[in-house]
Design an enzyme around this catalytic site. Structure first.
Site, short mmCIF file in Angstrom:
data_model
loop_
_atom_site.label_atom_id
_atom_site.label_comp_id
_atom_site.label_asym_id
_atom_site.label_seq_id
_atom_site.Cartn_x
_atom_site.Cartn_y
_atom_site.Cartn_z
N ASP A 127 -45.48 67.14 39.11
CA ASP A 127 -44.51 67.95 39.84
C ASP A 127 -45.14 69.29 40.16
O ASP A 127 -45.63 69.99 39.26
CB ASP A 127 -43.25 68.13 38.99
CG ASP A 127 -42.09 68.76 39.74
OD1 ASP A 127 -42.31 69.38 40.80
OD2 ASP A 127 -40.95 68.63 39.26
N HIS A 139 -40.82 64.86 40.80
CA HIS A 139 -39.68 65.66 41.18
C HIS A 139 -38.55 64.79 41.73
O HIS A 139 -38.79 63.80 42.42
CB HIS A 139 -40.11 66.68 42.25
CG HIS A 139 -39.19 67.83 42.41
ND1 HIS A 139 -39.12 68.87 41.52
CD2 HIS A 139 -38.27 68.11 43.38
CE1 HIS A 139 -38.22 69.75 41.92
NE2 HIS A 139 -37.69 69.30 43.05
N SER A 159 -34.01 71.65 40.47
CA SER A 159 -34.90 72.10 41.54
C SER A 159 -34.48 73.49 42.02
O SER A 159 -34.40 74.42 41.22
CB SER A 159 -34.91 71.08 42.67
OG SER A 159 -35.94 71.35 43.60
#
Length: 321
Positions: free
Chosen positions: A249, A279, A155
């Site tokens: 995502d 995610h 991320s």
């Protein structure tokens, strides 16, 4: 593809507990929720040794080393955690970092960094680049091989890893062996979800508002060259890349586009999309059984690139699923 059944159950459970979204609950509750992700993980695996140290001096930051079994010298993975630039820390990634050390036989160096909003951009990128410099200089003391180093992040941490790879190249540091970007945030300024995500979910995700506020109001000028790594003038001569994305995502398309740009610049690149996934699953080994697929893909890639003979893969601008 429909949502993975375990993901669907997790989302339903969160909804029953009253969780809505990070942008609605605010900064401190967001940080607290991120720390609870340890409850979605398996018990941490044993490793040979865990070492806590410090790096940098502006200000000094924490780094934690996970040493696998064996005599060494070990290859090294410098890992940056996610958390939207505002949350996350060493404790919430203890389990995945221990597993990474055992899966790859590598010395894993997990680094903290200054978080927004207390520290404005580019504090996080400066810190993580300093952590990489520290690793080159210090891992030999812990049986690590400074000639076999990779960077990795998930991320926001994927963004920090990508930036660190570019800065290392530009600063003339020894060549990194690999970069692993797990559903990375590539362009924090973007604020749109992919069309496939919009169609696939009843309530399609938007880029977390907390990230957008960090960038636009707290982080600094949107023209800063490190703000969007995909806008780097040249992507040539970067380390081989593995980019993992999720079907559902909001960061999917920008990450896959970055993979195509890397490949077009001659960088050995593999982009793999996980259908039915969302995610954050890399931190959810107990809640999401398919998390092991991410672990296996990362381990196979890193074992090849961190091998003593330095074997390289092939350029793969297309998606592999």
């Amino acid at each position: 593809m429909p949502l993975d059944s375990a993901v669907e159950s997790l989302i339903a459970g969160l909804a029953e507990q009253g969780f809505t979204s990070f942008e609605k609950i605010g900064l401190e509750p967001t940080r607290q929720v991120i720390e609870t992700f340890v409850q979605l993980q398996k018990p941490p695996e044993d490793v040979a040794e865990v070492i806590d140290a410090r790096y940098g001096d502006h200000p000094e930051q924490a780094v934690r080393l996970y040493v696998p079994e064996g005599d060494g010298p070990f290859p090294v993975v410098v890992y940056f955690h996610g958390g939207g630039f505002v949350g996350g820390g060493l404790d919430v990634v203890e389990e995945p970092c221990r597993a990474l050390a055992n899966d790859t036989g590598a010395l894993v160096v997990a680094a903290t960094y200054r978080r927004a909003p207390e520290a404005r951009f580019p504090a996080a990128t400066d810190d993580t680049f300093a952590a990489l410099r520290w690793s080159f200089a210090s891992v030999a003391e812990h049986r690590g091989d400074p000639e076999r180093i990779a960077v990795m992040g998930d991320s926001a941490g994927g963004y920090l890893a990508a930036v660190a790879a570019v800065r290392a190249r530009d600063a003339g540091l020894p060549a990194l062996r690999a970069q692993v970007l797990v559903y990375p945030l590539i362009d924090p300024v973007a604020d749109t979800a992919p069309q496939g995500v919009r169609r696939g979910l009843r309530h399609p995700p938007r880029r977390p508002e907390v990230v957008r506020r960090t960038v636009h109001r707290l982080a600094g000028a949107v023209t800063d060259p490190w703000l969007a790594v995909n806008r780097t003038p040249s992507l040539e001569n970067l380390p081989p890349a593995l980019i993992l994305t999720n079907e559902y995502d909001t960061l999917r398309d920008e990450a896959e586009d970055y993979g195509r740009r890397l490949a077009a610049a001659g960088v050995e690149t593999t982009v793999s999309r996980f259908d039915g996934m969302v995610h954050g699953v890399y931190w959810m080994s107990a809640a999401i059984p398919r998390q092991k697929e991410y672990r296996d893909a990362i381990s196979a890639f890193l074992k090849d690139r961190l091998a003593p003979d330095g074997r390289r893969g092939t350029v793969s601008p297309e998606l592999a699923t």
